[in-house]
Scaffold this motif. Structure first.
Motif, PDB file in Angstrom:
ATOM      1  N   UNK A  89       0.831  -1.206   0.000  1.00 48.66           N
ATOM      2  CA  UNK A  89       0.000   0.000   0.000  1.00 48.66           C
ATOM      3  C   UNK A  89       0.866   1.257   0.000  1.00 48.66           C
ATOM      4  N   UNK A  90       2.065   1.164  -0.572  1.00 44.77           N
ATOM      5  CA  UNK A  90       2.952   2.320  -0.603  1.00 44.77           C
ATOM      6  C   UNK A  90       2.368   3.439  -1.460  1.00 44.77           C
ATOM      7  N   UNK A  91       1.814   3.082  -2.622  1.00 41.89           N
ATOM      8  CA  UNK A  91       1.223   4.111  -3.478  1.00 41.89           C
ATOM      9  C   UNK A  91      -0.027   4.720  -2.846  1.00 41.89           C
ATOM     10  N   UNK A  92      -0.795   3.923  -2.120  1.00 41.63           N
ATOM     11  CA  UNK A  92      -1.972   4.457  -1.439  1.00 41.63           C
ATOM     12  C   UNK A  92      -1.566   5.456  -0.364  1.00 41.63           C
ATOM     13  N   UNK A  93      -0.535   5.127   0.400  1.00 36.30           N
ATOM     14  CA  UNK A  93      -0.063   6.047   1.435  1.00 36.30           C
ATOM     15  C   UNK A  93       0.505   7.317   0.804  1.00 36.30           C
ATOM     16  N   UNK A  94       1.257   7.152  -0.285  1.00 35.50           N
ATOM     17  CA  UNK A  94       1.827   8.320  -0.974  1.00 35.50           C
ATOM     18  C   UNK A  94       0.729   9.202  -1.537  1.00 35.50           C
ATOM     19  N   UNK A  95      -0.281   8.603  -2.153  1.00 31.84           N
ATOM     20  CA  UNK A  95      -1.376   9.396  -2.726  1.00 31.84           C
ATOM     21  C   UNK A  95      -2.154  10.126  -1.640  1.00 31.84           C
ATOM     22  N   UNK A  96      -2.394   9.451  -0.531  1.00 27.84           N
ATOM     23  CA  UNK A  96      -3.151  10.074   0.560  1.00 27.84           C
ATOM     24  C   UNK A  96      -2.384  11.244   1.170  1.00 27.84           C
ATOM     25  N   UNK A  97      -1.127  11.049   1.419  1.00 25.31           N
ATOM     26  CA  UNK A  97      -0.332  12.119   2.026  1.00 25.31           C
ATOM     27  C   UNK A  97      -0.116  13.277   1.050  1.00 25.31           C
ATOM     28  N   UNK A  98       0.024  12.977  -0.244  1.00 28.87           N
ATOM     29  CA  UNK A  98       0.192  14.055  -1.237  1.00 28.87           C
ATOM     30  C   UNK A  98      -1.074  14.897  -1.335  1.00 28.87           C
ATOM     31  N   UNK A  99      -2.238  14.230  -1.398  1.00 26.77           N
ATOM     32  CA  UNK A  99      -3.489  14.991  -1.470  1.00 26.77           C
ATOM     33  C   UNK A  99      -3.732  15.783  -0.188  1.00 26.77           C
ATOM     34  N   UNK A 100      -3.412  15.181   0.957  1.00 31.56           N
ATOM     35  CA  UNK A 100      -3.594  15.903   2.224  1.00 31.56           C
ATOM     36  C   UNK A 100      -2.637  17.082   2.322  1.00 31.56           C
ATOM     37  N   UNK A 101      -1.415  16.932   1.836  1.00 29.45           N
ATOM     38  CA  UNK A 101      -0.449  18.041   1.863  1.00 29.45           C
ATOM     39  C   UNK A 101      -0.908  19.184   0.964  1.00 29.45           C
ATOM     40  N   UNK A 266      -3.612   5.033 -10.448  1.00 27.75           N
ATOM     41  CA  UNK A 266      -5.050   5.241 -10.606  1.00 27.75           C
ATOM     42  C   UNK A 266      -5.841   4.410  -9.598  1.00 27.75           C
ATOM     43  N   UNK A 267      -5.433   3.127  -9.428  1.00 21.76           N
ATOM     44  CA  UNK A 267      -6.125   2.257  -8.476  1.00 21.76           C
ATOM     45  C   UNK A 267      -5.958   2.783  -7.060  1.00 21.76           C
ATOM     46  N   UNK A 268      -4.738   3.245  -6.705  1.00 24.67           N
ATOM     47  CA  UNK A 268      -4.507   3.779  -5.365  1.00 24.67           C
ATOM     48  C   UNK A 268      -5.324   5.048  -5.122  1.00 24.67           C
ATOM     49  N   UNK A 269      -5.415   5.904  -6.138  1.00 26.57           N
ATOM     50  CA  UNK A 269      -6.219   7.128  -5.993  1.00 26.57           C
ATOM     51  C   UNK A 269      -7.696   6.803  -5.840  1.00 26.57           C
ATOM     52  N   UNK A 270      -8.167   5.820  -6.597  1.00 24.19           N
ATOM     53  CA  UNK A 270      -9.571   5.413  -6.467  1.00 24.19           C
ATOM     54  C   UNK A 270      -9.847   4.852  -5.078  1.00 24.19           C
ATOM     55  N   UNK A 271      -8.928   4.042  -4.540  1.00 22.77           N
ATOM     56  CA  UNK A 271      -9.108   3.532  -3.181  1.00 22.77           C
ATOM     57  C   UNK A 271      -9.100   4.662  -2.166  1.00 22.77           C
ATOM     58  N   UNK A 272      -8.268   5.683  -2.406  1.00 21.46           N
ATOM     59  CA  UNK A 272      -8.187   6.800  -1.464  1.00 21.46           C
ATOM     60  C   UNK A 272      -9.500   7.572  -1.406  1.00 21.46           C
ATOM     61  N   UNK A 273     -10.133   7.811  -2.561  1.00 19.31           N
ATOM     62  CA  UNK A 273     -11.345   8.615  -2.585  1.00 19.31           C
ATOM     63  C   UNK A 273     -12.596   7.808  -2.246  1.00 19.31           C
ATOM     64  N   UNK A 274     -12.686   6.591  -2.720  1.00 21.41           N
ATOM     65  CA  UNK A 274     -13.926   5.810  -2.577  1.00 21.41           C
ATOM     66  C   UNK A 274     -13.829   4.679  -1.552  1.00 21.41           C
ATOM     67  N   UNK A 275     -12.616   4.202  -1.269  1.00 17.18           N
ATOM     68  CA  UNK A 275     -12.484   3.056  -0.364  1.00 17.18           C
ATOM     69  C   UNK A 275     -12.931   1.748  -0.968  1.00 17.18           C
ATOM     70  N   UNK A 276     -13.015   1.654  -2.298  1.00 17.99           N
ATOM     71  CA  UNK A 276     -13.449   0.438  -2.948  1.00 17.99           C
ATOM     72  C   UNK A 276     -12.347  -0.619  -2.826  1.00 17.99           C
TER      73      UNK A 276
END
Length: 314
Positions: A89-101, A266-276
């Protein structure tokens, strides 16, 4: 005279012929011999049945197979049994922290430039509107940052006497002497921070949604054979293309790697926004724990975890 001599000779033959002299009694007939054989066979059967009954009475009772639960079967093993392994889940963590930053940076700039130090030509209501937007964006940044929170990394079933549980205090031993270890994914990729681990009994864990999808229509032998033949033909076609276009293979590999990377983002970003792709799981009555079922590994396709902890829909 001749008649007298023939009569004497006939008597003389009767007196010296043993087959004629032996008297025939009824006890030596064929019917009585058959009756004796039937009686002897019945007596033999009765004796054999009595001996069999005596041997069964004297023998020890046969041990019947005992049904064991799945938890007890796992507890009897000498080694831990992995039940679930999450993907990276490295890309998911990176995407979440980038969007939050990004959201926090927007909040900081607009809070300083518009709300605290508004320009003189702005209307009076604009700073307050921007202040409310800044509060909303700050809360939204916190929600995005907590996306990777409580993601389950591994689930392992340990026997009660496992060596890996020597340092664990207050071990919650469950059914059949089984302990379930749940390791969470680290939100901060720092080496000196250890991953959080939970220990619970199997009856204290349950899924809110089934992991295994419902069974679909099973394919017949001919359909499976046809699908395998098509897959083999496709593999042969790709292999022949790779052999006949060797010079352009590095560019194809680079393009394939880039497409896979962008698809993963793309998959990590989708999981970040929707939790699918996540299945909620409760541990000791606490919710919020998530299992990623889009990738990774699970014992028996997820059936092992479902059999152990069970499913309780909302």
């Amino acid at each position: 005279m001749s008649a007298f001599s023939r009569g004497c000779l006939f008597r003389h033959q009767l007196s010296f012929n043993p087959s004629r002299a032996t008297p025939r009694f009824f006890s030596s007939t064929i019917f009585l011999r058959a009756a004796k054989q039937v009686r002897s066979s019945s007596l033999t059967k009765q004796a054999s049945s009595k001996s069999a009954v005596i041997s069964l009475q004297n023998s020890s009772p046969r041990a019947l197979p005992i049904y064991q639960s799945y938890a007890k079967t796992l507890a009897q093993k000498a080694h831990p049994t992995p039940l679930y392994q999450a993907p990276s889940h490295a890309l998911l963590i990176f995407s979440s922290y980038s969007a939050a930053a990004f959201c926090l940076a927007w909040v900081g700039y607009n809070a300083w430039a518009v709300f605290l130090n508004p320009p003189p030509n702005l209307p009076a209501w604009a700073p307050y509107a921007y202040g409310g937007i800044c509060v909303f964006m700050g809360a939204f940044a916190g929600w995005i940052m907590l996306g990777p929170y409580r993601i389950v990394k591994t689930i392992t079933a340990f026997p009660a006497n496992a060596k890996q549980l020597v340092g664990v205090k207050n071990k919650p031993i469950g059914r059949g002497g089984l302990i379930v270890e749940i390791e969470l994914t680290k939100m901060h990729p720092l080496p000196f921070l250890k991953a959080k681990k939970l220990y619970a009994q199997p009856e204290e864990i349950y899924l809110l949604t089934p992991i295994v999808p419902p069974e679909v229509k099973r394919l017949g032998g001919r359909e499976l054979m046809r699908i395998r033949e098509e897959e083999e033909r496709e593999k042969q076609r790709v292999l022949e293309y790779e052999r006949s276009h060797i010079m352009t293979r590095p560019f194809r590999d680079m393009s394939r790697a880039f497409s896979q990377f962008t698809h993963s983002i793309f998959v990590a970003t989708r999981k970040m926004w929707t939790g699918v792709g996540f299945v909620k799981i409760k541990v000791k009555g606490k919710g919020g724990y998530k299992i990623d079922i889009t990738d990774g590994w699970a014992l028996d396709g997820g059936r092992g975890l479902e059999r152990l902890v069970g499913v309780k829909p909302r």
